[in-house]
Design a protein around this motif. Structure first.
Motif, short mmCIF file in Angstrom:
data_model
loop_
_atom_site.label_atom_id
_atom_site.label_comp_id
_atom_site.label_asym_id
_atom_site.label_seq_id
_atom_site.Cartn_x
_atom_site.Cartn_y
_atom_site.Cartn_z
N PRO A 1 -5.88 -3.68 -3.08
CA PRO A 1 -4.51 -3.89 -3.30
C PRO A 1 -4.29 -5.35 -3.20
CG PRO A 1 -5.08 -3.31 -0.99
CD PRO A 1 -6.30 -3.31 -1.90
N VAL B 1 -2.11 6.71 -14.86
CA VAL B 1 -2.22 6.53 -13.41
C VAL B 1 -3.60 6.15 -12.97
CG1 VAL B 1 -1.96 7.68 -10.86
CG2 VAL B 1 -0.23 7.93 -12.67
N ILE C 1 -3.24 -0.37 -10.12
CA ILE C 1 -2.43 0.18 -9.12
C ILE C 1 -2.47 1.65 -9.60
CG2 ILE C 1 -1.23 -1.84 -8.61
CD1 ILE C 1 0.86 -1.20 -10.69
N ALA C 2 -1.84 2.44 -8.49
CA ALA C 2 -1.67 3.84 -8.59
C ALA C 2 -0.38 4.40 -9.03
CB ALA C 2 -2.08 4.65 -7.15
N GLN C 3 0.23 3.53 -9.62
CA GLN C 3 1.67 3.87 -10.22
C GLN C 3 1.56 4.28 -11.47
OE1 GLN C 3 4.69 1.01 -9.44
NE2 GLN C 3 4.41 0.63 -7.44
N LEU D 1 0.77 -1.26 0.16
CA LEU D 1 0.03 -0.14 -0.13
C LEU D 1 0.88 1.36 -0.15
CD1 LEU D 1 -2.81 -0.88 2.71
CD2 LEU D 1 -3.18 -0.51 -0.04
N GLU D 2 1.98 1.26 0.67
CA GLU D 2 2.86 2.40 0.87
C GLU D 2 3.48 2.63 -0.34
OE1 GLU D 2 5.70 1.69 3.78
OE2 GLU D 2 4.20 1.43 5.49
N ASN D 3 3.80 1.60 -1.23
CA ASN D 3 4.36 1.75 -2.60
C ASN D 3 3.23 1.85 -3.64
OD1 ASN D 3 6.91 1.62 -1.45
ND2 ASN D 3 6.83 -0.75 -1.51
N SER D 4 2.31 1.91 -3.45
CA SER D 4 1.02 1.97 -4.43
C SER D 4 0.89 0.87 -5.26
CB SER D 4 1.08 3.18 -5.19
OG SER D 4 0.89 4.62 -4.55
N ASP D 5 1.24 -0.18 -4.63
CA ASP D 5 1.44 -1.74 -5.47
C ASP D 5 0.29 -2.61 -4.86
OD1 ASP D 5 2.64 -3.34 -7.41
OD2 ASP D 5 4.55 -3.00 -6.77
N SER D 6 0.36 -3.77 -5.57
CA SER D 6 -0.62 -4.87 -5.18
C SER D 6 0.05 -6.28 -5.22
CB SER D 6 -1.60 -4.84 -6.25
OG SER D 6 -1.13 -5.19 -7.65
N LYS E 1 -7.03 5.81 -11.18
CA LYS E 1 -7.74 6.46 -9.89
C LYS E 1 -8.76 5.53 -9.50
CE LYS E 1 -6.50 10.99 -11.64
NZ LYS E 1 -7.17 12.37 -12.15
#
Length: 366
Positions: A327, A320, A303-305, A198-203, A322
């Motif tokens: 996640p 990106v 993902i938000a990356q 979550l911190e890395n906007s990953d899954s 939205k």
């Protein structure tokens, strides 16, 4: 569009889109007289619905089931069972930036190429929300199996690289953690791993394991409709699934015949197996042992990356994503896998009823 109907005798037909008015299913072939009420179906849907934890989408849906037909005074009538869940929290504007862009890892590109059109609001029929109909039907199938003494236990064996060894399974803990893992302590480690994602906007992805107890010998057919092949088709029809194995699965490639074969023995005049490398299936038919299979669920593609992709008019662009996305799909997919297993087994059980003449004679008291 074809392909929204599954099963032969216990047949389910799902309908609806992620951002349409409702999602639902019609179940044909359920025997009359099965005790069933709304709460039985709702219990399954509650395991799938969003907003259960910070690891699932925050889309606010109650996923309240409505019974439209097929059940009267708490029992099935033998007529088609129609179930519906209304969509309540659609935010189509969240998807406006992808109306003409293909999301990596999604069905946007293939759907558009096949049909020349797509519902970009959450993926339409390709959305994970389609599984609501499967889960509602799975609740009905599970009620039928329970009447026959057949019980299914499904859980997350692993989340990303965090895995529960079979020697550490505590089945009573599956529903005590939000990840549906059979070990609360390991679930804590998995949660820490997901926090990093979550911190890395990953899954992240994971493995779901399913165990079926109480199957009689002989369920499934020896050629095209093998129990394991039907299960594989059913499980692979779930959008996020990328692999399926039964019994020892891929590990059998490392074994020898002397170590892979399950020896038989007799106890109390009953035939048993000393091991269960087969996962409860021999020659495409259940062998009376525990049915065990696993499925790999891919990481959530939304993902938000920043991701590299293209537009419908073939221009390179960066995207990106939205909106509100899981996640990790695994926890909510546990009941989806269980439901597809229940539907498949219920269908094959009904098909098995005509396999022997003596059984038909007994049924008709001939």
């Amino acid at each position: 569009m074809s392909g929204s109907i599954y099963g032969r005798l216990f047949q389910v037909s799902t309908w609806g889109e992620s951002h349409g008015a409702a999602i639902g299913v019609v179940i044909d072939g359920c025997p009359a007289g099965l005790k069933l009420q709304e709460s039985d179906i709702q219990a399954f849907l509650n395991r799938r619905k969003p907003g259960q934890s910070k690891y699932t989408t925050m889309r606010q849906e109650t996923d309240q089931v409505e019974i439209l037909s097929g059940i009267f005074e708490g029992y099935t009538t033998g007529t088609p069972i129609s179930l519906m869940v209304r969509n309540q929290d659609q935010r189509s504007r969240d998807y406006s930036n992808i109306a003409s862009v293909y999301r990596p890892g999604h069905a946007d590109y293939t759907f558009t190429q096949k049909y020349g059109f797509r519902d970009y609001r959450g993926g339409g029929r390709s959305s994970g929300r389609e599984t609501i109909g499967r889960v509602a039907a799975g609740a009905v199938a599970s009620a039928l199996l329970n009447e026959l003494g057949i019980h299914i236990c499904t859980y997350a064996k692993s989340i990303g690289p965090i895995c529960v060894d079979e020697s550490d399974y505590h089945y009573n803990e599956i529903n005590e953690n939000k990840l549906y893992m059979p070990n609360n302590e390991i679930a804590k480690h998995a949660s820490e791993y997901l926090d990093k994602m979550l911190e890395n906007s990953d899954s992240a992805g994971g493995i779901i394991e399913c165990r079926v107890e109480g199957l009689p010998v002989g369920i499934g057919e020896p050629v095209f409709d093998k129990l394991d092949s039907c299960l594989a088709q059913a499980i692979f029809s779930i959008g996020a699934v990328k692999a399926f194995e039964i019994g020892d699965g891929f590990h059998v490639a490392e074994l020898n015949g002397s170590t892979n074969n399950d020896a038989f023995y007799v106890k109390d005049n009953e035939i048993h197996k000393k091991t269960n490398h087969s996962g409860g299936v021999l020659g495409g038919m259940s062998d009376g042992d525990t049915l065990i299979f696993r499925t790999a669920i891919k990481p959530t593609p939304s993902i938000a990356q920043p991701q590299q992709t293209v537009t419908e008019d073939k221009k390179n662009t960066e995207l990106v994503i939205k909106g509100r996305h899981d996640p990790i799909i695994v926890p909510r997919a546990v009941v989806v896998v269980e439901s597809m297993a229940a539907i498949t087994i219920a269908d094959l059980l009904l098909q098995n009823m005509h396999s022997r003449l003596d059984g038909i004679k007994k049924f008709y008291d001939c």
